[in-house]
Design a protein around this motif. Sequence first.
Motif, PDB file in Angstrom:
ATOM      1  N   TRP A 135      62.112  32.467 -62.698  1.00  0.00           N
ATOM      2  CA  TRP A 135      60.928  31.947 -61.934  1.00  0.00           C
ATOM      3  C   TRP A 135      60.922  32.745 -60.530  1.00  0.00           C
ATOM      4  CZ3 TRP A 135      60.206  29.918 -56.665  1.00  0.00           C
ATOM      5  CH2 TRP A 135      59.112  29.802 -56.461  1.00  0.00           C
ATOM      6  N   LEU A 136      61.692  32.866 -59.774  1.00  0.00           N
ATOM      7  CA  LEU A 136      61.885  33.936 -58.659  1.00  0.00           C
ATOM      8  C   LEU A 136      61.542  35.293 -58.992  1.00  0.00           C
ATOM      9  CD1 LEU A 136      65.374  32.398 -56.957  1.00  0.00           C
ATOM     10  CD2 LEU A 136      62.767  32.267 -56.092  1.00  0.00           C
ATOM     11  N   ALA A 137      61.903  35.854 -59.901  1.00  0.00           N
ATOM     12  CA  ALA A 137      61.463  37.031 -60.692  1.00  0.00           C
ATOM     13  C   ALA A 137      60.102  37.338 -60.601  1.00  0.00           C
ATOM     14  CB  ALA A 137      62.424  37.613 -61.492  1.00  0.00           C
ATOM     15  N   THR A 138      59.505  36.152 -61.599  1.00  0.00           N
ATOM     16  CA  THR A 138      57.984  36.083 -61.881  1.00  0.00           C
ATOM     17  C   THR A 138      57.228  35.896 -60.661  1.00  0.00           C
ATOM     18  OG1 THR A 138      58.494  34.824 -63.879  1.00  0.00           O
ATOM     19  CG2 THR A 138      56.300  34.773 -63.141  1.00  0.00           C
ATOM     20  N   ALA A 139      57.622  35.085 -59.434  1.00  0.00           N
ATOM     21  CA  ALA A 139      56.658  34.793 -58.377  1.00  0.00           C
ATOM     22  C   ALA A 139      56.895  35.946 -57.574  1.00  0.00           C
ATOM     23  CB  ALA A 139      57.270  33.630 -57.631  1.00  0.00           C
ATOM     24  N   ALA A 140      57.953  36.764 -57.076  1.00  0.00           N
ATOM     25  CA  ALA A 140      57.970  37.787 -56.777  1.00  0.00           C
ATOM     26  C   ALA A 140      57.442  39.007 -57.196  1.00  0.00           C
ATOM     27  CB  ALA A 140      59.528  38.434 -56.404  1.00  0.00           C
ATOM     28  N   GLY A 141      57.364  39.155 -58.655  1.00  0.00           N
ATOM     29  CA  GLY A 141      56.573  40.191 -59.526  1.00  0.00           C
ATOM     30  C   GLY A 141      55.127  40.079 -59.075  1.00  0.00           C
ATOM     31  N   LEU A 142      54.795  38.913 -59.467  1.00  0.00           N
ATOM     32  CA  LEU A 142      53.417  38.435 -59.124  1.00  0.00           C
ATOM     33  C   LEU A 142      52.657  38.930 -57.775  1.00  0.00           C
ATOM     34  CD1 LEU A 142      52.723  35.354 -61.159  1.00  0.00           C
ATOM     35  CD2 LEU A 142      52.059  37.476 -61.965  1.00  0.00           C
ATOM     36  N   MET A 143      53.281  38.669 -56.919  1.00  0.00           N
ATOM     37  CA  MET A 143      53.015  38.920 -55.356  1.00  0.00           C
ATOM     38  C   MET A 143      52.939  40.245 -55.261  1.00  0.00           C
ATOM     39  SD  MET A 143      54.722  35.697 -53.389  1.00  0.00           S
ATOM     40  CE  MET A 143      54.157  36.238 -51.819  1.00  0.00           C
ATOM     41  N   LEU A 144      53.998  41.160 -55.669  1.00  0.00           N
ATOM     42  CA  LEU A 144      54.095  42.692 -55.504  1.00  0.00           C
ATOM     43  C   LEU A 144      52.921  43.350 -56.328  1.00  0.00           C
ATOM     44  CD1 LEU A 144      57.864  42.947 -55.629  1.00  0.00           C
ATOM     45  CD2 LEU A 144      56.407  43.401 -53.589  1.00  0.00           C
ATOM     46  N   ALA A 145      52.637  42.664 -57.577  1.00  0.00           N
ATOM     47  CA  ALA A 145      51.410  43.054 -58.120  1.00  0.00           C
ATOM     48  C   ALA A 145      50.291  43.042 -57.659  1.00  0.00           C
ATOM     49  CB  ALA A 145      51.363  42.557 -59.522  1.00  0.00           C
ATOM     50  N   HIS A 146      49.817  41.939 -56.756  1.00  0.00           N
ATOM     51  CA  HIS A 146      48.720  41.498 -56.268  1.00  0.00           C
ATOM     52  C   HIS A 146      48.740  42.486 -54.896  1.00  0.00           C
ATOM     53  CE1 HIS A 146      46.148  38.239 -54.088  1.00  0.00           C
ATOM     54  NE2 HIS A 146      45.643  39.767 -54.278  1.00  0.00           N
TER      55      HIS A 146
ATOM     56  N   LEU B 125      60.816  44.217 -62.017  1.00  0.00           N
ATOM     57  CA  LEU B 125      61.145  43.017 -62.094  1.00  0.00           C
ATOM     58  C   LEU B 125      60.198  42.289 -63.376  1.00  0.00           C
ATOM     59  CD1 LEU B 125      60.054  41.306 -58.332  1.00  0.00           C
ATOM     60  CD2 LEU B 125      62.282  41.121 -59.848  1.00  0.00           C
ATOM     61  N   GLY B 126      59.131  42.839 -63.698  1.00  0.00           N
ATOM     62  CA  GLY B 126      58.813  42.514 -64.970  1.00  0.00           C
ATOM     63  C   GLY B 126      59.569  43.076 -66.119  1.00  0.00           C
ATOM     64  N   ALA B 127      60.079  44.003 -65.989  1.00  0.00           N
ATOM     65  CA  ALA B 127      60.953  44.720 -66.982  1.00  0.00           C
ATOM     66  C   ALA B 127      61.981  44.019 -67.256  1.00  0.00           C
ATOM     67  CB  ALA B 127      61.234  46.291 -66.666  1.00  0.00           C
ATOM     68  N   TRP B 128      62.735  43.418 -66.197  1.00  0.00           N
ATOM     69  CA  TRP B 128      63.731  42.522 -66.306  1.00  0.00           C
ATOM     70  C   TRP B 128      63.478  41.396 -67.125  1.00  0.00           C
ATOM     71  CZ3 TRP B 128      65.080  37.607 -64.491  1.00  0.00           C
ATOM     72  CH2 TRP B 128      66.375  37.047 -64.473  1.00  0.00           C
ATOM     73  N   LEU B 129      62.232  40.793 -66.767  1.00  0.00           N
ATOM     74  CA  LEU B 129      61.634  39.619 -67.341  1.00  0.00           C
ATOM     75  C   LEU B 129      61.544  39.905 -68.854  1.00  0.00           C
ATOM     76  CD1 LEU B 129      59.243  37.977 -64.808  1.00  0.00           C
ATOM     77  CD2 LEU B 129      61.464  36.967 -65.551  1.00  0.00           C
ATOM     78  N   VAL B 130      60.981  40.867 -69.370  1.00  0.00           N
ATOM     79  CA  VAL B 130      60.664  41.324 -70.674  1.00  0.00           C
ATOM     80  C   VAL B 130      62.161  41.437 -71.487  1.00  0.00           C
ATOM     81  CG1 VAL B 130      60.115  43.084 -72.141  1.00  0.00           C
ATOM     82  CG2 VAL B 130      58.620  42.364 -70.302  1.00  0.00           C
TER      83      VAL B 130
ATOM     84  N   GLY C 179      51.170  32.186 -67.493  1.00  0.00           N
ATOM     85  CA  GLY C 179      52.197  33.285 -67.717  1.00  0.00           C
ATOM     86  C   GLY C 179      53.535  32.932 -67.035  1.00  0.00           C
ATOM     87  N   SER C 180      53.421  32.153 -65.778  1.00  0.00           N
ATOM     88  CA  SER C 180      54.464  31.778 -65.182  1.00  0.00           C
ATOM     89  C   SER C 180      55.497  30.563 -65.998  1.00  0.00           C
ATOM     90  CB  SER C 180      54.168  31.213 -63.679  1.00  0.00           C
ATOM     91  OG  SER C 180      53.763  32.243 -62.953  1.00  0.00           O
TER      92      SER C 180
ATOM     93  N   THR D  16      48.623  33.881 -54.768  1.00  0.00           N
ATOM     94  CA  THR D  16      49.399  34.255 -56.029  1.00  0.00           C
ATOM     95  C   THR D  16      50.616  33.462 -56.086  1.00  0.00           C
ATOM     96  OG1 THR D  16      48.349  36.496 -55.979  1.00  0.00           O
ATOM     97  CG2 THR D  16      50.430  36.137 -57.089  1.00  0.00           C
ATOM     98  N   PHE D  17      51.213  33.296 -54.813  1.00  0.00           N
ATOM     99  CA  PHE D  17      52.633  32.372 -54.728  1.00  0.00           C
ATOM    100  C   PHE D  17      52.228  30.794 -55.272  1.00  0.00           C
ATOM    101  CE2 PHE D  17      55.164  29.368 -52.700  1.00  0.00           C
ATOM    102  CZ  PHE D  17      56.462  29.663 -52.965  1.00  0.00           C
ATOM    103  N   THR D  18      51.159  30.682 -54.776  1.00  0.00           N
ATOM    104  CA  THR D  18      50.791  29.000 -55.487  1.00  0.00           C
ATOM    105  C   THR D  18      50.700  29.030 -56.832  1.00  0.00           C
ATOM    106  OG1 THR D  18      49.685  28.622 -53.116  1.00  0.00           O
ATOM    107  CG2 THR D  18      49.255  27.152 -54.889  1.00  0.00           C
ATOM    108  N   ALA D  19      49.809  30.105 -57.479  1.00  0.00           N
ATOM    109  CA  ALA D  19      49.840  30.335 -58.971  1.00  0.00           C
ATOM    110  C   ALA D  19      51.262  30.093 -59.597  1.00  0.00           C
ATOM    111  CB  ALA D  19      48.761  31.217 -59.291  1.00  0.00           C
ATOM    112  N   ALA D  20      52.156  30.732 -59.199  1.00  0.00           N
ATOM    113  CA  ALA D  20      53.392  31.018 -59.562  1.00  0.00           C
ATOM    114  C   ALA D  20      54.157  29.582 -59.425  1.00  0.00           C
ATOM    115  CB  ALA D  20      54.279  32.127 -59.013  1.00  0.00           C
ATOM    116  N   ALA D  21      53.930  28.977 -58.297  1.00  0.00           N
ATOM    117  CA  ALA D  21      54.656  27.868 -57.976  1.00  0.00           C
ATOM    118  C   ALA D  21      53.910  26.764 -58.970  1.00  0.00           C
ATOM    119  CB  ALA D  21      54.185  27.364 -56.341  1.00  0.00           C
TER     120      ALA D  21
END
Length: 332
Positions: free
Chosen positions: A65-76, A131-136, A182-183, A43-48
């Motif tokens: 980007w940091l918020a997206t990467a962290a959010g995706l990893m936490l969602a996974h 994190l997702g809400a902040w990005l929205v 999405g990233s 998941t981190f690699t996908a965001a990267a």
Amino acid sequence: MINLKAWGRALQQMQKLSPDEWQALDPISKWLIACRAPVLFMTFTAAALGGLLAWRDAVFHWGPWLATAAGLMLAHATNNLLNDYTDSRRGIDKNNYYRNQYAVQVLEDGLMTLRQFWLYTGITGGSAVLLGAWLVSQQGGLTLELMLAGMFFALFYTWPLKYFGLGEPAVLLVWGPLMVGGSYYVLAGSWSWELTWVSIVFALGPTTVLFGKHTDKLAADADKGVNTLPVIIGESASRITVLAMICAQYLLCGYLVLSTDFGWPLLLVFANLGHLPRLIRTFLKPKPDFAPPYYPAGVWPLWFSAHSFNHTRRFTTLFLIGVIADTLLQSI
């Protein structure tokens, strides 16, 4: 007490632990083990990759980007925790089911109470939502729709999607257009077919790993009524499907070089071709009944998934190096 060595082990491989060993761990180590941290690297690699493509187009920003990467990893991680809960409640992981043979299942092994489990899951999932809400709020556009799609797959992958042959297509969609695309979208606010094809090249890797895992445990899943795609199409067709997806990764890289703005550095993936004959021979034969003498300790009963994972790790490394090299060359 914090134990950095335990963190490192939890990040590197799945573990089997006794209750005493579990109780000796610090909360972070327990969280890493419970949410199956070794697979979060995909998941981190996908965001990267999404961030790298945004950098390539001069639209990269560290904060989103940091918020997206962290959010995706936490969602996974949340999905992995919910997977264990669902499979435990439905009786899938009982009686030394496949998962219990090579890794901890915190509920089935009695390592966590339900209260502790939901505390870990609530903090993990809640952090992803925040994190997702902040990005929205910051990015707008389709960011909300992408977040809702991610929540859908996190909540419903284990059931009902996996039970009706939809888990494997879901992984292709999630690790490709949803995570990589999405990233990129969160940073750039746009989409393209070129981006879609790049994301699919990457997503085929995690999909082969999952397909291999479900092929490994095809008989166990069938006995439990879990109708994964390998259960539906059979072992032989599943093995050929994994090989077809691996071949598609190389062909798509060639297509990107011939038909898009990507240049020859993407062809670095072909340096991995020397490993393919052995991989092909492995997938052309059924899984052995027992681990061969040379097989690494602690990996069995994973077989096709382990071979797929090794290929994906090498291919993805070369693919990312190729994208980085091509981006640098185009910036000169």
